[in-house]
Structures are given as structure tokens and as C-alpha cells.
Design a protein around this motif. Structure first.
Motif, PDB file in Angstrom:
ATOM      1  N   CYS A  13      77.973  67.452 -79.422  1.00 14.57           N
ATOM      2  CA  CYS A  13      77.951  67.790 -77.670  1.00 14.57           C
ATOM      3  C   CYS A  13      76.994  69.163 -77.291  1.00 14.57           C
ATOM      4  CB  CYS A  13      79.230  67.916 -77.197  1.00 14.57           C
ATOM      5  SG  CYS A  13      80.422  66.743 -77.065  1.00 14.57           S
ATOM      6  N   CYS A  14      76.948  69.978 -78.214  1.00 15.39           N
ATOM      7  CA  CYS A  14      75.970  71.213 -78.172  1.00 15.39           C
ATOM      8  C   CYS A  14      74.708  70.882 -78.054  1.00 15.39           C
ATOM      9  CB  CYS A  14      76.193  72.176 -79.158  1.00 15.39           C
ATOM     10  SG  CYS A  14      77.810  73.038 -79.002  1.00 15.39           S
ATOM     11  N   ILE A  15      74.192  70.026 -79.226  1.00 20.63           N
ATOM     12  CA  ILE A  15      72.857  69.634 -79.004  1.00 20.63           C
ATOM     13  C   ILE A  15      72.356  68.706 -77.847  1.00 20.63           C
ATOM     14  CG2 ILE A  15      71.089  68.389 -80.336  1.00 20.63           C
ATOM     15  CD1 ILE A  15      72.525  69.168 -83.007  1.00 20.63           C
ATOM     16  N   LYS A  16      73.353  67.792 -77.548  1.00 18.48           N
ATOM     17  CA  LYS A  16      73.146  66.825 -76.481  1.00 18.48           C
ATOM     18  C   LYS A  16      73.029  67.372 -75.138  1.00 18.48           C
ATOM     19  CE  LYS A  16      75.678  62.888 -74.098  1.00 18.48           C
ATOM     20  NZ  LYS A  16      76.979  61.922 -73.885  1.00 18.48           N
ATOM     21  N   TYR A  17      73.856  68.133 -74.870  1.00 24.46           N
ATOM     22  CA  TYR A  17      73.640  68.882 -73.743  1.00 24.46           C
ATOM     23  C   TYR A  17      72.747  70.126 -73.612  1.00 24.46           C
ATOM     24  CZ  TYR A  17      77.818  66.102 -72.114  1.00 24.46           C
ATOM     25  OH  TYR A  17      78.349  64.917 -71.704  1.00 24.46           O
ATOM     26  N   PHE A  18      72.239  70.684 -74.566  1.00 22.54           N
ATOM     27  CA  PHE A  18      71.075  71.626 -74.570  1.00 22.54           C
ATOM     28  C   PHE A  18      69.984  70.922 -74.537  1.00 22.54           C
ATOM     29  CE2 PHE A  18      67.927  73.752 -77.092  1.00 22.54           C
ATOM     30  CZ  PHE A  18      68.147  75.036 -76.263  1.00 22.54           C
ATOM     31  N   ILE A  19      69.660  69.654 -74.834  1.00 22.87           N
ATOM     32  CA  ILE A  19      68.643  68.930 -74.973  1.00 22.87           C
ATOM     33  C   ILE A  19      68.476  68.228 -73.730  1.00 22.87           C
ATOM     34  CG2 ILE A  19      67.506  66.706 -75.274  1.00 22.87           C
ATOM     35  CD1 ILE A  19      68.366  66.872 -78.401  1.00 22.87           C
ATOM     36  N   PHE A  20      69.637  67.998 -72.976  1.00 21.51           N
ATOM     37  CA  PHE A  20      69.713  67.450 -71.388  1.00 21.51           C
ATOM     38  C   PHE A  20      69.475  68.556 -70.545  1.00 21.51           C
ATOM     39  CE2 PHE A  20      72.216  67.324 -67.756  1.00 21.51           C
ATOM     40  CZ  PHE A  20      71.789  66.191 -67.054  1.00 21.51           C
ATOM     41  N   PHE A  22      67.745  71.474 -71.156  1.00 22.27           N
ATOM     42  CA  PHE A  22      66.489  72.023 -71.304  1.00 22.27           C
ATOM     43  C   PHE A  22      65.331  71.074 -70.672  1.00 22.27           C
ATOM     44  CE2 PHE A  22      62.387  72.369 -73.902  1.00 22.27           C
ATOM     45  CZ  PHE A  22      62.125  73.857 -73.650  1.00 22.27           C
ATOM     46  N   ASN A  23      65.621  69.640 -70.754  1.00 25.27           N
ATOM     47  CA  ASN A  23      64.621  68.708 -70.385  1.00 25.27           C
ATOM     48  C   ASN A  23      64.672  68.500 -69.030  1.00 25.27           C
ATOM     49  OD1 ASN A  23      62.957  67.419 -72.480  1.00 25.27           O
ATOM     50  ND2 ASN A  23      64.840  67.659 -73.650  1.00 25.27           N
ATOM     51  N   GLY A  79      63.624  62.980 -72.432  1.00 24.27           N
ATOM     52  CA  GLY A  79      64.882  63.798 -73.323  1.00 24.27           C
ATOM     53  C   GLY A  79      65.814  63.809 -72.399  1.00 24.27           C
ATOM     54  N   CYS A  80      65.781  63.929 -71.156  1.00 25.69           N
ATOM     55  CA  CYS A  80      67.035  64.308 -70.341  1.00 25.69           C
ATOM     56  C   CYS A  80      67.867  63.098 -70.382  1.00 25.69           C
ATOM     57  CB  CYS A  80      66.446  64.504 -69.017  1.00 25.69           C
ATOM     58  SG  CYS A  80      67.793  64.695 -67.747  1.00 25.69           S
TER      59      CYS A  80
END
Length: 265
Positions: A13-20, A22-23, A79-80
Motif C-alpha cells: 500500500c505504501c508504494i501504491k499510494y506513494f506512486i499515486f 506523486f503522479n 502512473g496515477c
């Protein structure tokens, strides 16, 4: 038995929502840049006459907004939505697109270093083409004025480069009031003046004394600026490169998690 059923791979979830997160900033900023570009073209009447896009002899600065905004919009969207919907196709597209941009930046940097004399000639040609089109587009005019004021320069390699512009050349048949002059952005700044004297460059190249204009060209001044700020420029390029590599790694990590979860179904 039921406890073992839920054990296995999970999407971070950390990677998923960080990428979301950021993008989505990139996506919104890209939309804003494209919107500004379209508004600028609308104000200049380009949208009502599409063929006029190619009429300008020099660079239309609006293209910078459109290209940069378009790339940011596409990257941000992929990315989003890819992260939010756990869409491996969009995430792979995001990684590949970001990788291509990184490769192009790296290639451009290497070629610039190897063929610096050719790059210098091309920069000179580019500036001279824009000098010829100085009065053809208000955005280009503002860009040239900003460049000459910021780097305290005039022309590509000197003030006489303005002979290539039909309004500033010194030919006998030139009826322009700006004949044998330079734009006001070539003039040296007087701290005592609150109002810019837009006529300070009139007839200046016809006079033997040219005390109140910048005589150095913008290409040498740009080279000097690069040498003086080499650490800053290198730091920015390295920082951008690391961000791109970080983004690619995160996207690939998320793709691996999603594919692992799908394989365990």
C-alpha cells in the motif's frame, strides 16, 4: 486451514499510494501547462487558424508549455491510474516512458559534451533565427528580452547580430525608427530609473560610443554562466536522474507485487 488461505503475496500500500500521490501532482501540473499553452494560442488567434503555428520563423515559447505539459500529463496519467487501479499495463508504460526520457537525457548530455563545438554552432543558428523573428511573436519577444536581461547580453555573439532583423538592420533602405538599434533588453540597467526606457537602444549601433548597452553575446555569457554554476547544474541533473530511476524502480516493484498476487489466485 483458513489461516493459510490468506497467507501469500500482497500489494504494498505504501508504494501504491506513494506512486499515486506523486503522479497526481504531475498529472495536474501537466494539465495546467497544456491549459496555459492553449490559452496563449487562443489569445494569439492560433486556434482559429491552425496553419499559423508553422508561420513563425523562430521558436514559439508556447510549444515548451505544450510539449512539457503533454509529457507530464501522459506520465502522470499512466502512473496515477496504473497505481490506483493496479493496472500493470499502465505501470509498465509509465516505467518504459520514464526510461526512454532518462535515456534521451543521458544521450543528450553525452552528445553535448562530445560535440560541444557543433552544439555551439547550432545554438548560434537557433538564436539568430529567433532574432530574425523577434517582432513576429510577442511571446518570443518576451523570451529574448528576458534572456538578454538575465545574462546581460545582446545578440548571439554581439550587438551586430541584430543586423539580421529587418527592423534593426543598418541598411539605407530600412525605414524603421529602430534602424541601427537594439532592443531595450540590451541596455545596461540604471538603478536610479524606476521606469524602463524602451527607446534606450535606438540608433545606438550608429554611434561610436556604446557605453550603456551590453556588448557581450548571449552564447559566451551562457557558457560563462554554465561554468560558474556547474555544480548547481550537475546537481539538478543528477537529482532528476535519481528521481526517474527511483520512479522506475517503484513502478516495477509494484508491477511485481501485482503479478505475484494475480499468480496466486
Amino acid at each position: 486451514m483458513s489461516g493459510n488461505h490468506f497467507k501469500g503475496h500482497e500489494v504494498s500500500c505504501c508504494i501504491k499510494y506513494f506512486i499515486f500521490g506523486f503522479n497526481i501532482l504531475f498529472w495536474l501540473l501537466g494539465m495546467a501547462l497544456v491549459g496555459i499553452g492553449l490559452w496563449a494560442w487562443s489569445e494569439k488567434g492560433v486556434l482559429s487558424n491552425i496553419s499559423s503555428i508553422t508561420d513563425l520563423g523562430g521558436l514559439d515559447p508556447v510549444w515548451l508549455f505544450m510539449v512539457v505539459g503533454g509529457v507530464m500529463f501522459i506520465l502522470g496519467f499512466a502512473g496515477c491510474i496504473g497505481a490506483l487501479r493496479e493496472n500493470t499495463f499502465l505501470l509498465k508504460f509509465f516505467s518504459v516512458f520514464l526510461g526512454i526520457i532518462f535515456f534521451l537525457e543521458l544521450t543528450t548530455g553525452i552528445l553535448t559534451f562530445v560535440f560541444k563545438d557543433w552544439i555551439k554552432d547550432q545554438l548560434n543558428l537557433f538564436i539568430n533565427n529567433n532574432i530574425r523573428a523577434y517582432r513576429d511573436d510577442i511571446d518570443l519577444q518576451n523570451l529574448i528580452d528576458f534572456t538578454q536581461e538575465y545574462w546581460e547580453c545582446c545578440g548571439a555573439f554581439g550587438v551586430d547580430d541584430w543586423n539580421m532583423n529587418i527592423y534593426f538592420n543598418c541598411t539605407d533602405g530600412n525605414p524603421s525608427r529602430e534602424k541601427c538599434g537594439v532592443p531595450f533588453s540590451c541596455c545596461t540597467k540604471d538603478p536610479a530609473e524606476d521606469v524602463i526606457n524602451t527607446q534606450c537602444g535606438y540608433d545606438i549601433r550608429a554611434k561610436p560610443q556604446k557605453d550603456h548597452i551590453n556588448m557581450k553575446g548571449c552564447v559566451p555569457q551562457f557558457e560563462k554562466w554554465l561554468q560558474d554554476n556547474l555544480t548547481l547544474v550537475a546537481g539538478i541533473f543528477i537529482g532528476v536522474a535519481l528521481l526517474q530511476i527511483f520512479g522506475i524502480c517503484l513502478a516495477q516493484n509494484l508491477v511485481s507485487d501485482i503479478e505475484a498476487v494475480q499468480a496466486s489466485w
